[in-house]
Design a protein around this motif. Structure first.
Motif, PDB file in Angstrom:
ATOM      1  N   LEU A  31       3.772   1.529 -31.406  1.00 49.82           N
ATOM      2  CA  LEU A  31       3.236   1.701 -30.053  1.00 49.82           C
ATOM      3  C   LEU A  31       1.736   1.415 -30.118  1.00 49.82           C
ATOM      4  N   ILE A  32       1.287   0.467 -29.270  1.00 49.08           N
ATOM      5  CA  ILE A  32      -0.143   0.107 -29.269  1.00 49.08           C
ATOM      6  C   ILE A  32      -0.801   0.699 -28.030  1.00 49.08           C
ATOM      7  N   GLU A  33      -1.946   1.346 -28.217  1.00 48.79           N
ATOM      8  CA  GLU A  33      -2.686   1.912 -27.082  1.00 48.79           C
ATOM      9  C   GLU A  33      -4.175   1.658 -27.276  1.00 48.79           C
ATOM     10  N   LYS A  34      -4.804   1.146 -26.214  1.00 47.04           N
ATOM     11  CA  LYS A  34      -6.222   0.799 -26.354  1.00 47.04           C
ATOM     12  C   LYS A  34      -7.132   2.023 -26.393  1.00 47.04           C
ATOM     13  N   TYR A  35      -6.704   3.119 -25.746  1.00 48.94           N
ATOM     14  CA  TYR A  35      -7.521   4.340 -25.777  1.00 48.94           C
ATOM     15  C   TYR A  35      -7.106   5.230 -26.951  1.00 48.94           C
ATOM     16  N   ASN A  36      -7.981   6.189 -27.296  1.00 50.81           N
ATOM     17  CA  ASN A  36      -7.619   7.126 -28.361  1.00 50.81           C
ATOM     18  C   ASN A  36      -6.506   8.057 -27.918  1.00 50.81           C
ATOM     19  N   GLY A  39      -0.491   8.457 -23.539  1.00 50.04           N
ATOM     20  CA  GLY A  39      -0.001   9.015 -22.265  1.00 50.04           C
ATOM     21  C   GLY A  39      -0.352   8.194 -21.034  1.00 50.04           C
ATOM     22  N   GLY A  40      -1.271   7.230 -21.188  1.00 53.36           N
ATOM     23  CA  GLY A  40      -1.546   6.309 -20.082  1.00 53.36           C
ATOM     24  C   GLY A  40      -2.201   6.958 -18.879  1.00 53.36           C
ATOM     25  N   THR A  41      -2.103   6.255 -17.757  1.00 54.02           N
ATOM     26  CA  THR A  41      -2.671   6.731 -16.491  1.00 54.02           C
ATOM     27  C   THR A  41      -2.118   8.109 -16.156  1.00 54.02           C
ATOM     28  N   ASN A  44      -3.471  11.042 -18.422  1.00 58.54           N
ATOM     29  CA  ASN A  44      -4.925  11.168 -18.558  1.00 58.54           C
ATOM     30  C   ASN A  44      -5.686  11.170 -17.239  1.00 58.54           C
ATOM     31  N   VAL A  45      -5.314  10.276 -16.329  1.00 64.98           N
ATOM     32  CA  VAL A  45      -6.080  10.157 -15.075  1.00 64.98           C
ATOM     33  C   VAL A  45      -5.163  10.041 -13.846  1.00 64.98           C
ATOM     34  N   GLY A  46      -3.953  10.556 -13.968  1.00 60.48           N
ATOM     35  CA  GLY A  46      -3.000  10.394 -12.859  1.00 60.48           C
ATOM     36  C   GLY A  46      -2.253  11.673 -12.555  1.00 60.48           C
ATOM     37  N   ILE A 142       6.036  -5.040 -22.802  1.00 55.04           N
ATOM     38  CA  ILE A 142       4.740  -4.905 -22.129  1.00 55.04           C
ATOM     39  C   ILE A 142       4.832  -3.688 -21.202  1.00 55.04           C
ATOM     40  N   ALA A 143       3.992  -2.690 -21.472  1.00 55.82           N
ATOM     41  CA  ALA A 143       4.005  -1.455 -20.657  1.00 55.82           C
ATOM     42  C   ALA A 143       2.552  -1.079 -20.370  1.00 55.82           C
ATOM     43  N   THR A 144       1.806  -2.065 -19.897  1.00 58.23           N
ATOM     44  CA  THR A 144       0.342  -1.893 -19.787  1.00 58.23           C
ATOM     45  C   THR A 144      -0.098  -1.290 -18.456  1.00 58.23           C
ATOM     46  N   THR A 163     -13.079   5.810  -7.528  1.00 59.83           N
ATOM     47  CA  THR A 163     -11.618   5.703  -7.509  1.00 59.83           C
ATOM     48  C   THR A 163     -11.059   7.080  -7.886  1.00 59.83           C
ATOM     49  N   SER A 164      -9.735   7.157  -7.979  1.00 57.88           N
ATOM     50  CA  SER A 164      -9.103   8.433  -8.346  1.00 57.88           C
ATOM     51  C   SER A 164      -9.610   8.922  -9.697  1.00 57.88           C
ATOM     52  N   THR A 165      -9.900   8.001 -10.605  1.00 55.34           N
ATOM     53  CA  THR A 165     -10.333   8.412 -11.951  1.00 55.34           C
ATOM     54  C   THR A 165     -11.595   9.262 -11.884  1.00 55.34           C
ATOM     55  N   LEU A 187      -4.251  11.243   0.020  1.00 54.57           N
ATOM     56  CA  LEU A 187      -3.864  12.542   0.600  1.00 54.57           C
ATOM     57  C   LEU A 187      -3.835  13.643  -0.451  1.00 54.57           C
ATOM     58  N   GLU A 188      -3.365  13.308  -1.661  1.00 51.35           N
ATOM     59  CA  GLU A 188      -3.344  14.344  -2.709  1.00 51.35           C
ATOM     60  C   GLU A 188      -4.781  14.764  -3.054  1.00 51.35           C
ATOM     61  N   LEU A 189      -5.613  13.799  -3.397  1.00 54.21           N
ATOM     62  CA  LEU A 189      -6.977  14.162  -3.812  1.00 54.21           C
ATOM     63  C   LEU A 189      -7.813  14.616  -2.617  1.00 54.21           C
ATOM     64  N   PRO A 275      -1.520  -4.327 -11.023  1.00 53.21           N
ATOM     65  CA  PRO A 275      -1.000  -4.418 -12.397  1.00 53.21           C
ATOM     66  C   PRO A 275      -2.106  -4.795 -13.387  1.00 53.21           C
ATOM     67  N   TYR A 276      -1.985  -4.265 -14.609  1.00 56.18           N
ATOM     68  CA  TYR A 276      -3.026  -4.484 -15.613  1.00 56.18           C
ATOM     69  C   TYR A 276      -2.527  -5.433 -16.703  1.00 56.18           C
ATOM     70  N   THR A 277      -3.038  -6.650 -16.664  1.00 58.11           N
ATOM     71  CA  THR A 277      -2.611  -7.628 -17.691  1.00 58.11           C
ATOM     72  C   THR A 277      -3.818  -8.275 -18.374  1.00 58.11           C
ATOM     73  N   ALA A 318       8.268   0.561  -7.265  1.00 55.38           N
ATOM     74  CA  ALA A 318       7.387   1.702  -7.016  1.00 55.38           C
ATOM     75  C   ALA A 318       6.549   2.007  -8.251  1.00 55.38           C
ATOM     76  N   MET A 319       5.270   2.318  -8.012  1.00 57.95           N
ATOM     77  CA  MET A 319       4.397   2.681  -9.139  1.00 57.95           C
ATOM     78  C   MET A 319       4.516   4.181  -9.367  1.00 57.95           C
ATOM     79  N   LEU A 320       5.566   4.562 -10.055  1.00 62.22           N
ATOM     80  CA  LEU A 320       5.844   5.976 -10.294  1.00 62.22           C
ATOM     81  C   LEU A 320       6.145   6.195 -11.765  1.00 62.22           C
TER      82      LEU A 320
END
Ligand code: FAD
Ligand code: NAD
Length: 467
Positions: A31-36, A39-41, A44-46, A142-144, A163-165, A187-189, A275-277, A318-320
């Motif tokens: 599994l490759i992840e650019k951050y330390n 868990g992704g968005t 960490n930020v979602g 690809i799960a970016t 942004t939400s982050t 609406l959530e934030l 999408p992040y590519t 859906a982005m879920l």
């Protein structure tokens, strides 16, 4: 060069779930992840940090507005915002730590750095120190994921225009906040800050909030959020956003084309995610994108390059987080020669405001457009004893069923614990339940779930009992 059966790029809920399922099926997995942090968005930020702040702020709001009625008098109630944000960080840390544990437990090699396709089957991982490692993969997933979107004329400076982050990590409680976009994030934030005393104005392009959901839900939620003090500028087209140092000025045209200005100390841009590519090197292997920049996949979630698959926010749909998870499992099983299935119609959607909004299946608008002969049953929470006991009487449950067969086609809830209650509708619809089936099942009393049963009774010949 280390060789793997499968290499997954991106450790969000799509990627890490896929990695676990691949490992369970006996594949040698990396599994490759650019951050330390894994868990992704979502972690960490979602999903997780936003829910942590939603829970904290709802506790404060309840204490402020309802406790006296409950017979609980509190003196000098105030928000310690720094502690609230700190608790959120701790929840994230613990959750991310859980993923590290799961990777070790499943003997998945975690490689930190930016993953990119160097050539067929060779993936390069570039670390923060520019150090490169290469691995060979029989198959790649690809799960970016995705990143916040914006409007062409808006400069996200991450200080005032955010942004939400950034909205999950503010150093101070804003006095005023403008939210561009009345969708899920806005609406959530927005409600997090409105509960804590911020004056929140939502500027939305469409004529209602959460415009992709059944329109009854948007109307119900608007009533509740207005009670919370949130303001809504609907049918407003934002045309200019300016950071003025200590404030942000937002200009928009209203329905009649008249210019309207809004000023606040922060402006949250929540107009969708993209999408992040970036830097994936897709051009090196010829993986195709669709016209919206998403990785194009077939029904097997396979790209035009047969050994490369894609899942989650980086593809259509859906982005879920739970959609990404389903696809992670699906792809692992496809690669294992199995024939799994995902019913996208039955992936629920939830908005974690209070009341919560949750839905599965078709909206009334979709049934009308498809010319389906449907019937409607509904039940308001104000008629629920459980809701009265907890002072949660806003909202309703709406059931849409086929008028000829009685099969449930869509369930839309705006109310307390709708996020959890929607699971019953998903189970029912997976088994193609009719409204009659649900209405014949005993629901514990007193629970919020009784409202679902009452709505199905209402759908089957107006037989609701408690209204
Ligand atoms: P992501 O979670 O985005 O993960 C992708 C990972 O890939 C990232 O860690 C990224 O760093 C990494 N990556 C990207 N490119 C590379 C590369 N080249 N090399 C190495 N690593 C790379 N969804 C819900 O279902 N429920 C919610 O309550 C919810 N709340 C949300 C709240 C907010 C504020 C936000 C922003 C989103 C929320 N979502 C929610 C949406 C959810 O977060 C996403 O749908 C989900 O995270 C998508 O998962 P994913 O695995 O596809 O991608
Ligand atoms: P969204 O698509 O939910 O909402 C964007 C909103 O912005 C829409 O209402 C749209 O009409 C509005 N909009 C677009 N352009 C505009 C403009 N020019 N001016 C004013 N309004 C404009 O997107 P989001 O809220 O940014 O969320 C992104 C994704 O993250 C969503 O796809 C969602 O699925 C996911 N997410 C999910 C959850 C959850 O499941 N609870 C929570 C947060 C985010």
């Amino acid at each position: 060069m280390e060789k793997y059966d499968v290499v997954i790029i991106g450790s969000g809920p799509g990627g890490y779930v896929c990695a676990i399922r691949c490992a369970q099926l006996g594949m040698k997995t990396a599994l490759i992840e650019k951050y330390n942090a894994l868990g992704g968005t979502c972690l960490n930020v979602g999903c997780i940090p936003s829910k942590a702040l939603l829970d904290s702020s709802e506790h404060f709001h309840k204490a402020k507005t309802d406790f006296t009625t409950h017979g609980i008098d509190l003196k000098d109630l105030k928000v310690n915002f720094k502690q609230m944000v700190q608790r959120k960080r701790e929840v994230v840390e613990q959750t991310v730590g859980g993923i590290d544990y799961l990777m070790k437990k499943n003997k998945i090699d975690v490689l930190h750095g930016m993953g990119s396709f160097e050539s067929a089957n060779v993936i390069k991982i570039t670390g923060d120190d520019s150090k490169e490692t290469k691995v060979e993969a029989a198959r790649v997933v690809i799960a970016t994921g995705s990143k916040p979107g914006s409007l062409p004329f808006i400069k996200i400076d991450k200080k005032r225009v955010i942004t939400s982050t950034e909205a999950l990590e503010l150093n101070e409680l804003p006095k005023k906040l403008i939210v561009i976009g009345g969708g899920v994030i806005g609406l959530e934030l927005g409600s997090v800050y409105a509960r804590l005393g911020t004056e929140v104005t939502v500027v939305e392009y469409m004529d209602g909030i959460i415009p992709t959901m059944d329109s009854t839900m948007g109307k119900e939620l608007t009533k509740s959020l207005k009670k919370l003090g949130m303001k809504f500028a609907l049918s407003h087209k934002v045309k200019e956003v300016t950071n003025k140092g200590k404030t942000v000025l937002v200009k928009a045209d209203d329905k009649k084309g008249t210019e309207v200005s809004f000023e606040a100390d922060y402006c949250l841009v929540a107009v969708g995610r993209i999408p992040y590519t970036d830097k994936l090197g897709l051009e090196n292997v010829g993986v195709k994108l669709d016209n919206r920049g998403r990785v194009e996949v077939n029904e097997q979630l396979q790209t035009n390059v047969p050994y490369i698959y894609a899942i989650g926010d980086v593809i259509k749909g859906a982005m879920l987080a739970h959609k990404a998870e389903e696809e992670g499992t699906f792809v692992a099983e496809v690669m294992n020669g199995e024939k799994p299935h995902i019913d996208y119609n039955l992936i629920p959607g939830v908005v974690y405001t209070w009341p919560e909004v949750a839905a599965v299946g078709k909206t009334e608008e979709q049934l009308k457009e498809a010319k389906v002969n449907y019937k409607v049953g509904s039940f308001p929470f104000k008629a629920s004893g459980r809701a009265r006991a907890s002072m949660d009487t806003d909202g309703l449950i709406k059931v849409l069923a086929n008028a000829d067969t009685d099969e449930i086609l869509g369930v839309h809830m705006c109310g307390p614990r709708a996020a959890d209650m929607i699971a019953e509708a998903v189970v029912g619809m997976e088994f193609r339940a009719t409204a009659e089936d649900i209405s014949r099942m005993s629901h514990a009393h007193p629970t919020f779930t009784e409202a679902f049963r009452e709505a199905t009774l209402d759908a089957t010949g107006k037989r609701a009992i408690h209204i």
